[in-house]
Design a protein around this motif. Structure first.
Motif, PDB file in Angstrom:
ATOM      1  N   LEU A  16      56.413  70.948  -5.050  1.00 37.10           N
ATOM      2  CA  LEU A  16      56.433  72.093  -4.136  1.00 37.10           C
ATOM      3  C   LEU A  16      57.429  73.150  -4.620  1.00 37.10           C
ATOM      4  N   SER A  17      57.063  74.408  -4.418  1.00 36.16           N
ATOM      5  CA  SER A  17      57.879  75.488  -5.004  1.00 36.16           C
ATOM      6  C   SER A  17      59.274  75.552  -4.388  1.00 36.16           C
ATOM      7  N   TYR A  18      59.435  75.071  -3.165  1.00 36.00           N
ATOM      8  CA  TYR A  18      60.755  75.188  -2.534  1.00 36.00           C
ATOM      9  C   TYR A  18      61.744  74.138  -3.039  1.00 36.00           C
ATOM     10  N   PHE A  19      61.233  73.127  -3.729  1.00 40.47           N
ATOM     11  CA  PHE A  19      62.097  72.027  -4.151  1.00 40.47           C
ATOM     12  C   PHE A  19      63.097  72.499  -5.196  1.00 40.47           C
ATOM     13  N   ASP A  20      64.348  72.132  -5.009  1.00 41.97           N
ATOM     14  CA  ASP A  20      65.399  72.561  -5.934  1.00 41.97           C
ATOM     15  C   ASP A  20      66.284  71.365  -6.245  1.00 41.97           C
ATOM     16  N   ASN A  21      66.142  70.889  -7.475  1.00 46.15           N
ATOM     17  CA  ASN A  21      66.907  69.726  -7.915  1.00 46.15           C
ATOM     18  C   ASN A  21      68.410  69.905  -7.702  1.00 46.15           C
ATOM     19  N   MET A  22      68.848  71.153  -7.891  1.00 47.14           N
ATOM     20  CA  MET A  22      70.272  71.451  -7.828  1.00 47.14           C
ATOM     21  C   MET A  22      70.844  71.255  -6.424  1.00 47.14           C
ATOM     22  N   ALA A  23      69.961  71.327  -5.422  1.00 45.69           N
ATOM     23  CA  ALA A  23      70.459  71.219  -4.045  1.00 45.69           C
ATOM     24  C   ALA A  23      70.702  69.768  -3.651  1.00 45.69           C
ATOM     25  N   LEU A  24      70.095  68.844  -4.411  1.00 43.91           N
ATOM     26  CA  LEU A  24      70.177  67.436  -4.037  1.00 43.91           C
ATOM     27  C   LEU A  24      71.608  66.906  -4.129  1.00 43.91           C
ATOM     28  N   GLY A  25      71.954  66.082  -3.176  1.00 45.16           N
ATOM     29  CA  GLY A  25      73.254  65.423  -3.241  1.00 45.16           C
ATOM     30  C   GLY A  25      74.373  66.264  -2.658  1.00 45.16           C
ATOM     31  N   ASP A  26      74.497  67.473  -3.200  1.00 42.47           N
ATOM     32  CA  ASP A  26      75.594  68.317  -2.772  1.00 42.47           C
ATOM     33  C   ASP A  26      75.255  69.041  -1.471  1.00 42.47           C
ATOM     34  N   LYS A  27      74.187  69.831  -1.512  1.00 43.43           N
ATOM     35  CA  LYS A  27      73.830  70.626  -0.325  1.00 43.43           C
ATOM     36  C   LYS A  27      72.964  69.849   0.652  1.00 43.43           C
TER      37      LYS A  27
ATOM     38  N   GLY B 126      50.119  77.239  22.859  1.00 41.73           N
ATOM     39  CA  GLY B 126      48.821  76.934  22.277  1.00 41.73           C
ATOM     40  C   GLY B 126      48.906  76.484  20.829  1.00 41.73           C
ATOM     41  N   PHE B 127      47.750  76.387  20.207  1.00 39.83           N
ATOM     42  CA  PHE B 127      47.676  75.924  18.824  1.00 39.83           C
ATOM     43  C   PHE B 127      47.845  77.075  17.840  1.00 39.83           C
ATOM     44  N   HIS B 128      48.488  76.764  16.723  1.00 34.10           N
ATOM     45  CA  HIS B 128      48.605  77.722  15.627  1.00 34.10           C
ATOM     46  C   HIS B 128      48.171  77.000  14.364  1.00 34.10           C
ATOM     47  N   GLN B 129      47.246  77.562  13.633  1.00 36.41           N
ATOM     48  CA  GLN B 129      46.791  76.894  12.415  1.00 36.41           C
ATOM     49  C   GLN B 129      47.828  77.028  11.317  1.00 36.41           C
ATOM     50  N   PHE B 130      47.895  76.018  10.463  1.00 37.65           N
ATOM     51  CA  PHE B 130      48.779  76.131   9.303  1.00 37.65           C
ATOM     52  C   PHE B 130      48.116  75.514   8.086  1.00 37.65           C
ATOM     53  N   VAL B 131      48.670  75.829   6.917  1.00 39.07           N
ATOM     54  CA  VAL B 131      48.177  75.228   5.680  1.00 39.07           C
ATOM     55  C   VAL B 131      49.341  74.578   4.958  1.00 39.07           C
ATOM     56  N   ILE B 132      49.014  73.583   4.120  1.00 37.36           N
ATOM     57  CA  ILE B 132      49.991  73.035   3.184  1.00 37.36           C
ATOM     58  C   ILE B 132      49.452  73.330   1.794  1.00 37.36           C
ATOM     59  N   ASN B 133      50.251  73.991   0.990  1.00 34.15           N
ATOM     60  CA  ASN B 133      49.883  74.194  -0.418  1.00 34.15           C
ATOM     61  C   ASN B 133      51.147  74.048  -1.253  1.00 34.15           C
ATOM     62  N   ASP B 134      51.113  74.534  -2.484  1.00 35.94           N
ATOM     63  CA  ASP B 134      52.267  74.329  -3.371  1.00 35.94           C
ATOM     64  C   ASP B 134      53.538  74.981  -2.847  1.00 35.94           C
ATOM     65  N   ASP B 135      53.407  75.903  -1.926  1.00 36.70           N
ATOM     66  CA  ASP B 135      54.592  76.521  -1.331  1.00 36.70           C
ATOM     67  C   ASP B 135      55.034  75.795  -0.073  1.00 36.70           C
ATOM     68  N   GLY B 136      54.413  74.656   0.206  1.00 39.94           N
ATOM     69  CA  GLY B 136      54.762  73.924   1.415  1.00 39.94           C
ATOM     70  C   GLY B 136      53.931  74.397   2.590  1.00 39.94           C
ATOM     71  N   VAL B 137      54.575  74.508   3.754  1.00 41.57           N
ATOM     72  CA  VAL B 137      53.846  74.830   4.976  1.00 41.57           C
ATOM     73  C   VAL B 137      53.903  76.337   5.243  1.00 41.57           C
ATOM     74  N   THR B 138      52.761  76.925   5.588  1.00 39.01           N
ATOM     75  CA  THR B 138      52.712  78.297   6.097  1.00 39.01           C
ATOM     76  C   THR B 138      51.945  78.255   7.410  1.00 39.01           C
ATOM     77  N   VAL B 139      52.570  78.773   8.460  1.00 39.37           N
ATOM     78  CA  VAL B 139      51.922  78.760   9.781  1.00 39.37           C
ATOM     79  C   VAL B 139      51.435  80.170  10.094  1.00 39.37           C
ATOM     80  N   PHE B 140      50.271  80.246  10.728  1.00 33.78           N
ATOM     81  CA  PHE B 140      49.718  81.544  11.102  1.00 33.78           C
ATOM     82  C   PHE B 140      49.707  81.647  12.620  1.00 33.78           C
ATOM     83  N   PRO B 141      50.723  82.311  13.180  1.00 32.56           N
ATOM     84  CA  PRO B 141      50.782  82.391  14.643  1.00 32.56           C
ATOM     85  C   PRO B 141      49.481  82.979  15.195  1.00 32.56           C
TER      86      PRO B 141
END
Ligand SMILES: Nc1ncnc2c1ncn2[C@@H]1O[C@H](COP(=O)(O)OP(=O)(O)OP(=O)(O)O)[C@@H](O)[C@H]1O
Ligand SMILES: [Mg+2]
Length: 474
Positions: A77-88, A208-223
């Motif tokens: 996933l595009s949001y994943f950042d190895n550098m954030a692991l452990g420390d942040k 109510g319901f809001h549709q969302f998608v999961i793709n390489d950028d993770g979750v995007t919700v469409f209010p």
């Protein structure tokens, strides 16, 4: 005075708007959904967004194995950042602690880690497993209450992830400040994901319901549009200006063109010239009147070819940024995604001329057609408020016939102007007859005119001059 609670933004497109600005800082939430619904992807996205903003996160799991497999799947996933692991973001498994020492020790361990990390966000992935370990309901209550109170004390927001759908009577449900429900459902052949905020203390969430998608950028919700924009986002005084269509002769009929900031429906059977008229209107794009062509049928290449056939030069307009074509093939679309894409593009370029070709593209994307009227009401209200002059094409087979059970006829009441093209076959020739049936706050000529497709562009001619006999009614 109304107090505004401090918010923890999620970094998940669309979600903050649904939550009324984000999660309430120091509050606790249940994120629930069936396996694969997206709880882990969503909560990690929030965790990485917080970490990127400099806020430490504690992510607690009940995994028996190491976290490598989790990282492996997140690494796509595009949001994943190895550098954030452990420390942040610190990942801690309490599996062993829970198995060997019980819930009390887990609470103690989480308290220590939260303090050591100065965490602003705590994710507890696997509340269900903690439930299994608890001997009585009271234990779970005590556990959740203990985590909650220590987190609230240090202003840390908590997400409890659980894979069963907890009943509303469950103690956890009554204790937490909010519940987010993720689901993955089938309607007909089609699968779609949706999110619902079932409970949100201290703030109004979009219901109510809001549709969302999961793709390489993770979750995007469409209010859901009508919940997101119950009223237009801005207020512009109505304009009395006219916007030319570019169809020779037509603008004289309507007192100079279409009223600025109005919504026009252009109805006609297939092949009657709706797209040609839309392209003509679109081709008058300029730096002061940017245009957008929102197409469902023709690809941009085909639109450019079709425009060139009438001598319309659209390519330079696109190169200069005055005009843009967005094409969404009629495949698996999400109605609210389309609407947000459209409105974002309109706002980004300050679009003043908009063609939607055609509105059935939205209709086909509707999972629940019952909401089309509300959807179009909020879409068209927003377009008017943004002072966009819009032409929406609507393909009809039988012009004056009953359109059956389609909800679209209800929509025509929401529109300002109605222009109709009819195909008339006489002897061996086919003619397109255009007429204005409705024009906002304006006088217009109600007669039929012939729509002519010339190499120099579209023009209209009065029916008598063009040699056609008077059209029979009925
Ligand atoms: N790059 C991707 N593109 C599209 N979908 C993806 C991608 N990566 C994962 N998914 C989808 O995300 C879902 C997995 O989500 P996640 O692991 O967050 O679920 P979960 O709710 O945590 O499930 P569980 O209860 O089993 O832990 C799967 O349905 C998978 O199809
Ligand atoms: Mg998971």
């Amino acid at each position: 005075m109304v107090e505004h609670l401090a918010r923890l933004t999620t970094g998940v497109p669309g979600l903050d708007a649904i939550l009324g600005g984000g999660f309430v800082e120091g509050a606790s939430y249940i994120v629930q959904g069936s396996p694969g619904a997206g709880k882990t992807i969503l909560s990690n996205q929030i965790a990485f967004s917080q970490a990127a903003g400099g806020h430490p996160v504690l992510y607690v799991t009940l995994l028996a194995e190491t976290h490598d497999r989790l990282f492996q799947s997140l690494s796509t996933l595009s949001y994943f950042d190895n550098m954030a692991l452990g420390d942040k973001i610190k990942y801690v498994s309490v599996f062993q602690c829970l198995r060997d020492e019980g819930l009390d020790s887990v609470v103690k361990l989480i308290r220590e880690e939260t303090q050591r990390q100065s965490a602003k966000l705590l994710v507890f992935d696997g509340l269900l497993n903690a439930r299994d370990r608890a001997e009585t309901e009271l234990d779970v209550k005590t556990f959740v209450a203990a985590i909650q109170s220590q987190a609230a004390f240090v202003g840390c927001t908590v997400l409890f992830l659980t894979s069963t759908r907890l009943q509303e009577s469950n103690p956890e449900h009554t204790m937490v400040d909010g519940v987010l429900d993720l689901s993955d459902e089938l309607i007909g052949e089609r699968a779609f994901r949706r999110l619902q905020v079932r409970k949100s203390r201290g703030s109004a969430a979009l219901g109510g319901f809001h549709q969302f998608v999961i793709n390489d950028d993770g979750v995007t919700v469409f209010p859901r549009l009508e919940a997101f924009l119950p009223a237009p986002s801005i207020h512009n005084p109505p304009s009395s200006a006219r916007i030319q269509t570019g169809v020779s002769g037509f603008d004289q009929l309507t007192g100079g063109g279409l009223p600025e900031g109005s919504v026009t429906i252009l109805m006609g059977p297939p092949g009657s010239g709706k797209t040609s008229l839309g392209l003509t209107f679109f081709s008058l794009a300029s730096a002061s009147q940017p245009a957008l062509y929102f197409s469902f049928f023709e690809t941009p290449e085909r639109l450019l070819m079709q425009a060139a056939a009438f001598g319309l030069k659209i390519k330079p307009l696109i190169s200069s940024g005055a005009a843009e074509i967005i094409w969404n093939p009629l495949t698996e679309n999400i109605m609210d995604k389309l609407a947000h894409q459209l409105l974002d593009a309109v706002k980004l370029s300050g679009v003043r001329r908009l063609v939607i070709d055609g509105i059935s593209g939205f209709e086909r994307a509707a999972v629940t057609p019952g909401r089309l009227v509300e959807f179009f009401a909020s879409l068209t209200n927003e377009l008017r408020a943004l002072n966009v002059t819009t032409i929406m094409t609507w393909e009809v087979r039988n012009l004056f016939g009953n359109a059956g059970t389609s909800p679209l006829p209800d929509i025509s009441a929401l529109l300002d102007n109605l222009i109709v093209i009819r195909t008339e076959k006489k002897d061996s020739t086919t003619k397109q007859l255009i007429s204005v049936l409705k024009l906002r706050n304006s006088a217009f000529s109600p007669s039929d005119f012939e729509l002519k497709f010339l190499a120099s562009g579209l023009s209209i001619a009065s029916v008598d001059e063009s040699g056609t006999s008077q059209i029979e009614e009925g």
